[in-house]
Scaffold this motif. Structure first.
Motif, mmCIF file in Angstrom:
data_model
loop_
_atom_site.group_PDB
_atom_site.id
_atom_site.type_symbol
_atom_site.label_atom_id
_atom_site.label_comp_id
_atom_site.label_asym_id
_atom_site.label_seq_id
_atom_site.Cartn_x
_atom_site.Cartn_y
_atom_site.Cartn_z
ATOM 1 N N ALA A 56 0.837 -1.197 0.000
ATOM 2 C CA ALA A 56 0.000 0.000 0.000
ATOM 3 C C ALA A 56 0.872 1.248 0.000
ATOM 4 O O ALA A 56 2.044 1.196 0.378
ATOM 5 C CB ALA A 56 -0.892 -0.001 1.240
ATOM 6 N N THR A 57 0.276 2.357 -0.397
ATOM 7 C CA THR A 57 0.978 3.646 -0.361
ATOM 8 C C THR A 57 0.318 4.544 0.682
ATOM 9 O O THR A 57 -0.512 4.088 1.463
ATOM 10 C CB THR A 57 0.951 4.299 -1.754
ATOM 11 N N GLY A 58 0.684 5.810 0.678
ATOM 12 C CA GLY A 58 0.173 6.738 1.681
ATOM 13 C C GLY A 58 1.172 6.882 2.819
ATOM 14 O O GLY A 58 2.190 6.183 2.866
ATOM 15 N N VAL A 59 0.859 7.775 3.732
ATOM 16 C CA VAL A 59 1.755 8.038 4.867
ATOM 17 C C VAL A 59 1.799 6.818 5.792
ATOM 18 O O VAL A 59 2.848 6.486 6.355
ATOM 19 C CB VAL A 59 1.257 9.281 5.656
ATOM 20 N N THR A 60 0.672 6.134 5.934
ATOM 21 C CA THR A 60 0.521 5.078 6.939
ATOM 22 C C THR A 60 1.613 3.997 6.908
ATOM 23 O O THR A 60 2.161 3.693 7.967
ATOM 24 C CB THR A 60 -0.883 4.449 6.823
ATOM 25 N N PRO A 61 1.940 3.398 5.756
ATOM 26 C CA PRO A 61 2.912 2.288 5.795
ATOM 27 C C PRO A 61 4.377 2.706 5.724
ATOM 28 O O PRO A 61 5.257 1.835 5.686
ATOM 29 C CB PRO A 61 2.532 1.455 4.558
ATOM 30 N N LEU B 23 -13.771 13.815 -1.552
ATOM 31 C CA LEU B 23 -13.005 13.911 -0.293
ATOM 32 C C LEU B 23 -11.595 13.335 -0.464
ATOM 33 O O LEU B 23 -10.616 13.895 0.041
ATOM 34 C CB LEU B 23 -13.754 13.185 0.838
ATOM 35 N N THR B 24 -11.509 12.236 -1.199
ATOM 36 C CA THR B 24 -10.203 11.614 -1.461
ATOM 37 C C THR B 24 -9.311 12.565 -2.250
ATOM 38 O O THR B 24 -8.123 12.711 -1.956
ATOM 39 C CB THR B 24 -10.401 10.305 -2.260
ATOM 40 N N ARG B 25 -9.901 13.242 -3.223
ATOM 41 C CA ARG B 25 -9.118 14.183 -4.037
ATOM 42 C C ARG B 25 -8.703 15.395 -3.210
ATOM 43 O O ARG B 25 -7.605 15.918 -3.363
ATOM 44 C CB ARG B 25 -9.896 14.579 -5.286
ATOM 45 N N ILE C 230 -10.423 1.335 0.895
ATOM 46 C CA ILE C 230 -9.202 0.535 1.007
ATOM 47 C C ILE C 230 -8.712 0.351 -0.426
ATOM 48 O O ILE C 230 -9.511 0.109 -1.326
ATOM 49 C CB ILE C 230 -9.441 -0.815 1.745
ATOM 50 N N GLY C 231 -7.385 0.504 -0.636
ATOM 51 C CA GLY C 231 -6.924 0.722 -2.001
ATOM 52 C C GLY C 231 -7.609 2.000 -2.437
ATOM 53 O O GLY C 231 -7.659 2.976 -1.681
ATOM 54 N N PHE C 232 -8.180 2.002 -3.633
ATOM 55 C CA PHE C 232 -9.037 3.124 -4.018
ATOM 56 C C PHE C 232 -10.468 2.631 -4.222
ATOM 57 O O PHE C 232 -11.176 3.103 -5.100
ATOM 58 C CB PHE C 232 -8.497 3.834 -5.255
ATOM 59 N N ASN C 233 -10.886 1.663 -3.408
ATOM 60 C CA ASN C 233 -12.273 1.192 -3.472
ATOM 61 C C ASN C 233 -13.156 2.152 -2.703
ATOM 62 O O ASN C 233 -13.317 2.057 -1.487
ATOM 63 C CB ASN C 233 -12.382 -0.225 -2.902
ATOM 64 N N SER D 70 3.431 9.844 -8.427
ATOM 65 C CA SER D 70 3.019 8.485 -8.786
ATOM 66 C C SER D 70 3.332 7.520 -7.661
ATOM 67 O O SER D 70 4.264 7.732 -6.863
ATOM 68 C CB SER D 70 3.721 8.028 -10.072
ATOM 69 N N TYR D 71 2.570 6.445 -7.592
ATOM 70 C CA TYR D 71 2.835 5.436 -6.568
ATOM 71 C C TYR D 71 4.089 4.626 -6.922
ATOM 72 O O TYR D 71 4.695 4.005 -6.059
ATOM 73 C CB TYR D 71 1.601 4.555 -6.368
ATOM 74 N N VAL D 72 4.471 4.663 -8.207
ATOM 75 C CA VAL D 72 5.746 4.051 -8.605
ATOM 76 C C VAL D 72 6.888 4.810 -7.918
ATOM 77 O O VAL D 72 7.768 4.203 -7.288
ATOM 78 C CB VAL D 72 5.919 4.080 -10.145
ATOM 79 N N ASN E 177 1.219 -3.830 -5.910
ATOM 80 C CA ASN E 177 0.649 -2.679 -5.218
ATOM 81 C C ASN E 177 -0.847 -2.593 -5.445
ATOM 82 O O ASN E 177 -1.372 -3.036 -6.470
ATOM 83 C CB ASN E 177 1.339 -1.386 -5.672
ATOM 84 N N LEU E 178 -1.501 -2.016 -4.462
ATOM 85 C CA LEU E 178 -2.959 -1.896 -4.502
ATOM 86 C C LEU E 178 -3.464 -1.044 -5.659
ATOM 87 O O LEU E 178 -4.483 -1.371 -6.262
ATOM 88 C CB LEU E 178 -3.448 -1.185 -3.230
ATOM 89 N N ASP E 179 -2.782 0.078 -5.904
ATOM 90 C CA ASP E 179 -3.434 1.058 -6.777
ATOM 91 C C ASP E 179 -2.437 2.048 -7.368
ATOM 92 O O ASP E 179 -1.274 2.099 -6.981
ATOM 93 C CB ASP E 179 -4.542 1.801 -6.013
ATOM 94 N N GLU E 180 -2.938 2.801 -8.323
ATOM 95 C CA GLU E 180 -2.186 3.902 -8.942
ATOM 96 C C GLU E 180 -3.215 4.899 -9.491
ATOM 97 O O GLU E 180 -4.305 4.500 -9.921
ATOM 98 C CB GLU E 180 -1.314 3.373 -10.090
ATOM 99 N N LEU F 72 -2.801 -2.669 4.306
ATOM 100 C CA LEU F 72 -3.755 -1.636 3.912
ATOM 101 C C LEU F 72 -3.662 -0.422 4.823
ATOM 102 O O LEU F 72 -3.418 -0.562 6.028
ATOM 103 C CB LEU F 72 -5.198 -2.152 4.047
ATOM 104 N N GLY F 73 -3.895 0.758 4.241
ATOM 105 C CA GLY F 73 -4.245 1.935 5.027
ATOM 106 C C GLY F 73 -5.738 2.124 4.862
ATOM 107 O O GLY F 73 -6.435 1.254 4.313
ATOM 108 N N ILE F 74 -6.251 3.226 5.299
ATOM 109 C CA ILE F 74 -7.674 3.502 5.096
ATOM 110 C C ILE F 74 -7.844 4.995 4.815
ATOM 111 O O ILE F 74 -7.200 5.834 5.455
ATOM 112 C CB ILE F 74 -8.522 3.055 6.315
ATOM 113 N N GLY F 75 -8.659 5.306 3.815
ATOM 114 C CA GLY F 75 -8.929 6.706 3.498
ATOM 115 C C GLY F 75 -10.133 7.183 4.310
ATOM 116 O O GLY F 75 -10.886 6.380 4.859
ATOM 117 N N ARG F 76 -10.306 8.478 4.397
ATOM 118 C CA ARG F 76 -11.398 9.008 5.227
ATOM 119 C C ARG F 76 -12.796 8.692 4.675
ATOM 120 O O ARG F 76 -13.790 8.826 5.372
ATOM 121 C CB ARG F 76 -11.211 10.509 5.457
#
Ligand code: GLP
Length: 244
Positions: free
Chosen positions: A36-41, A163-165, A142-145, A80-82, A66-69, A134-138
């Motif tokens: 996963a990406t984001g600050v969390t991991p 909100l994600t954007r 999870i991922g970008f689901n 980029s997540y790359v 990776n979960l997403d891009e 996984l992290g979690i968005g607000r």
């Protein structure tokens, strides 16, 4: 589990991943990781890099997905997540770059469905993911689901929530520069992992963690689907767990 602080929790997660990698090495089989990406991991990756540099942990037998891009997204772009994965993990370990998989943000629209099916097939052919972190968005993604995602969804192109954007705006210098779409593994893809570890730190995540753990299972908060799995673990710091 609730840990004293994100650092201790992250080290715990990194050590579990390291144990998996070592046990797979002992049997000469690949360790298949969902990342996963984001600050969390970030601190998990930092500890894995430390284990590589200071304790000789090898990643030669590791295959990652990776979960997403974001879509569209050039792999060389700063956001980029790359780039994120290279800077936080891959550039500092001995993983074989051919074992690294991240959804391709440069595809033509019409090529995305075939790419997504192939992504699922590659995971399946390896016998599935051993661990998915996984992290979690607000929004509860999870991922970008995002809200509305189906529990059996596979890897696909999705539209990002407003909100994600907004939350991503800081990385892009304004919401208008945040892509409106992303390619993400599905809830169904994540569910097939043998072990799922969702991490969340800080007070900002407390209300979505309460919904994810205790709320009614619903597509309105995709992370609630995790309640249906018996191999999910929530790894939290005290502030993120404060509303449970
Ligand atoms: C992004 C990622 C998610 C991540 C979420 C939370 O949307 N696609 O995988 O969980 O952000 O990010 P952070 O860890 O920075 O709070």
């Amino acid at each position: 589990s609730v840990f004293e602080n994100p650092k201790i929790a992250s080290i715990n997660v990194a050590h579990r991943i390291a144990e998996l990698i070592k046990s797979k090495q002992a049997s000469n089989t690949p360790a298949v990781l969902g990342l996963a990406t984001g600050v969390t991991p970030i601190a998990v990756y930092a500890e894995l890099v430390r284990l590589h540099k200071e304790e000789g942990l090898s990643f030669k037998n590791v295959i990652t997905f990776n979960l997403d891009e974001y879509y569209p997204m050039a792999p060389t772009a700063a956001q980029s997540y790359v780039t994120f994965m290279n800077e936080n993990l891959f550039n500092h370990i001995d993983i074989d770059k051919k074992n690294v998989h991240i959804p391709d943000g440069t595809l033509a629209l019409e090529d995305i469905p075939a790419f997504c099916l192939e992504y699922e097939k590659k995971i399946g052919d390896l016998g599935g993911l051993d661990i998915q972190i996984l992290g979690i968005g607000r929004t509860g993604h999870i991922g970008f689901n995002e809200p509305g995602s189906a529990p059996n969804s596979g890897t696909r192109l999705v539209t990002l929530d407003d909100l994600t954007r907004r939350d991503a705006a800081r990385d892009f210098g304004g919401k208008t520069f945040v892509p409106t779409k992303a390619i993400t593994m599905g809830i169904g893809t994540i569910f097939k992992a043998r072990e799922i570890i969702l991490m969340a730190w800080s007070r900002k995540k407390a209300s979505i963690i309460k919904k994810a753990v205790e709320g009614e299972i619903s597509g309105d908060v995709p992370a609630t689907y995790l309640q249906l799995s018996d191999h999910v673990e929530f790894i939290l710091d005290a502030p993120a767990a404060s509303e449970l």
